[in-house]
Design an enzyme around this catalytic site. Sequence first.
Site, PDB file in Angstrom:
ATOM      1  N   TYR A 479       0.832  -1.208   0.000  1.00  9.26           N
ATOM      2  CA  TYR A 479       0.000   0.000   0.000  1.00  9.26           C
ATOM      3  C   TYR A 479       0.872   1.267   0.000  1.00  9.26           C
ATOM      4  O   TYR A 479       0.940   1.977  -0.975  1.00  9.26           O
ATOM      5  CB  TYR A 479      -0.960  -0.005   1.185  1.00  9.26           C
ATOM      6  CG  TYR A 479      -2.050   1.032   1.035  1.00  9.26           C
ATOM      7  CD1 TYR A 479      -3.144   0.775   0.216  1.00  9.26           C
ATOM      8  CD2 TYR A 479      -1.972   2.259   1.685  1.00  9.26           C
ATOM      9  CE1 TYR A 479      -4.135   1.735   0.046  1.00  9.26           C
ATOM     10  CE2 TYR A 479      -2.957   3.213   1.525  1.00  9.26           C
ATOM     11  CZ  TYR A 479      -4.036   2.943   0.708  1.00  9.26           C
ATOM     12  OH  TYR A 479      -5.015   3.894   0.537  1.00  9.26           O
ATOM     13  N   ASP A 642     -17.921   4.212  -7.639  1.00 13.25           N
ATOM     14  CA  ASP A 642     -16.814   4.635  -6.782  1.00 13.25           C
ATOM     15  C   ASP A 642     -16.881   6.145  -6.600  1.00 13.25           C
ATOM     16  O   ASP A 642     -16.802   6.900  -7.567  1.00 13.25           O
ATOM     17  CB  ASP A 642     -15.478   4.235  -7.409  1.00 13.25           C
ATOM     18  CG  ASP A 642     -14.320   4.300  -6.426  1.00 13.25           C
ATOM     19  OD1 ASP A 642     -14.378   5.131  -5.503  1.00 13.25           O
ATOM     20  OD2 ASP A 642     -13.356   3.526  -6.588  1.00 13.25           O
ATOM     21  N   HIS A 677     -15.983   1.849  -4.088  1.00 14.54           N
ATOM     22  CA  HIS A 677     -14.557   1.693  -3.821  1.00 14.54           C
ATOM     23  C   HIS A 677     -14.254   0.394  -3.085  1.00 14.54           C
ATOM     24  O   HIS A 677     -13.117  -0.065  -3.068  1.00 14.54           O
ATOM     25  CB  HIS A 677     -14.061   2.888  -3.014  1.00 14.54           C
ATOM     26  CG  HIS A 677     -12.583   3.087  -3.073  1.00 14.54           C
ATOM     27  ND1 HIS A 677     -11.911   3.409  -4.236  1.00 14.54           N
ATOM     28  CD2 HIS A 677     -11.623   2.997  -2.111  1.00 14.54           C
ATOM     29  CE1 HIS A 677     -10.615   3.516  -3.989  1.00 14.54           C
ATOM     30  NE2 HIS A 677     -10.413   3.269  -2.709  1.00 14.54           N
TER      31      HIS A 677
END
Length: 705
Positions: A479, A642, A677
């Site tokens: 990440y 999203d 999302h």
Amino acid sequence: MSPTRLQLRFYSLFTLHFTLYRYAIAMPTYPSTRSTDLTEILHGEEIADPYRWLEDGSDPETILWTAQQNAYTEAHLASIPARERIRQRLEQLLAIGVLSTPTPVRGRYFYLRRDGSQNQPVLYCRMGVGGPDRVAVDPNVLNQAGTTALDWYFPSRDGRFLAYGLSDNGSEESVLHVLDLESETNLPDRIPRMRAASVAWVPDSTGFYYTRYPAPGDVPPGEEQYHRAIYFHLLGSDPAADPLVFKPAKKEHWPGVSVSPDGRWLLVSVARTFDETDLYIQDLDSGGGMVPVARDLPATFDGEIAHGRLFLRTNLDASTYRLYVVNPERVERSAWREIVPPHADAVLETVTIARERLALGYLERASSRLRITDLDGALIQEVQLQTLGSLFGAGAEWNGTELFYGLSSYTLPPTVFRLELNTGATSIWKRVEADLDTSKYEVRQVSYASRDGTPISMFLVHQVGLKRDGNNPTYLTGYGGFSISMTPSFSRSLLLWLEHGGVAAIPNIRGGGEYGESWHQAGILGAKQTSFDDFICAAEWLIREAYTRPERLAAAGGSNGGLLVGAALTQRPDLFRAVLVQVPLLDMLRYHNFLIARLWIPEYGSADDPEQFRWLRAYSPYHHVRAGVAYPAVLLATAESDTRVDPMHARKMAARLQAATTADRPILLRLEARAGHGAGKPLSKVLQELTDSWTFVFSELGVEV
């Protein structure tokens, strides 16, 4: 007999012709994509953007193109024989339940649980520690498709009322409802536009403070995702007439609210950026105005008031955080008293108050620790956690005698423990049951050097007795942003990978929060390339240490992690056989013009600024796709609803990669309807998405199912 020059020439031409013929028939035939000559000058540099027309998701041409891409992707994945077997096993694994840590309120315990094939977690209210569970909110009965999600919930202090938010299709655009738990009926109160709400009940449960976004028309078009403000709602009154309590100075600022147990103090936090927070306090008894506790300082602050004290956690001059205690009537900085100093090697992540105790949650070498102290920070108990893992919540009443905490790891399904604070005794309150033999798997933490020599820790998960012969299929994910930490947690779908001999590798790269705010700062803005270097060096280490080789290595990441693997894909296409890019940011020169992305400028920068443009231009994945490169197989997965990262990133990247690559490996786009999302996605859609993702990875890495 030696061949003549003519024979050699004939042989070479024949070989070349045959190779080109084989290459031509093996190349994928993608749906037709229109390319334009659009260019613009940014800070003196000419920037080509041939697929800008794909930014408009509502344009009929974009809709048709996306449908064709989806059909192409579906046909490709459907042709893989293992897909159905992967789906069947994932369906079994996803039936392993979901569990949250309970919120105790006056003998009632509110917690989320999803069992079996339920699309959405159900909110339960348990009556007493060992009492029966009663359904409070079940979103599964509200929508046959399972696309209505429970976003958040806040019980009143007496446990009679429950404020909760529902949204549809993964939009996270919550509508607040209020449930009377005594009569089991919803009150007529409805408040829309409460995305990621903060709600604070007053002690007598007659109303609450809350955060809300403006209605269309109340602000300039396109700014409805900003201008979050705090209001007060009296139960039974018209929400449209709710008085404004606090409005931040700038539209991008993000306020939150809480109230002290005695109802005297209102505490308002305002996130100016992801790493800078202001804090204000108001004496509701005296009717005075907002008084700044911390304002315009280069640090984050969060606090809670109990026992007449403000407990203040901050990374001001302390990368790993410290804890102060403050008199609410004297909040000037000179009067703050430090009770928990910063640790050199442990990040103070959470502080939970329970009667005469503080429960301090730490992150040490990217795994959790839990310590119990008195209200002055003196250590009482180091809680022995069951395994190297991650805490996923702490629940306690400010005047209670029990603490609940959740723990999970790669091989430990979610388990909630109850700690009796008077005795220090710990027991299991509830756990997720799973028919798994996790003893077959090994979890290790290793360290490798990044490009600049900085040591980076990485978790490895694989079967016991793994042979390091360079042939193991390996799934590398990361990440590296927004101070979010990659810690050991339970993944149902990752078990499928481990069952088939796969290695999972999770590095703690810079930009994350695993080692404090300095670790975060080392991977943002002009230093963002550091995150990519850390990830690329993880791949190189796995190859060098004979865990795998490029033909058997996949990279995967979502959101900011999608940017991460997009950068790795364009900078080092030779390292990977397959790349899974989920809900990604990829056009970093224009990202800030879409949805809520202006909030992320403090993390990435903005191409509107000349210096920041140079940072972004240096790595923006969309702008670094080069014609004539043999790219890995790529699956770009995004979602129609999203509201965080615009699907335009995945559309434009798919078009550019399909036009540029010389490899016969597929470049696939998957855009999911009625999904966002990721939050609130129903189990049925999770199953479809994971089936496609793992089918892609298994197929490209040659893993048999």
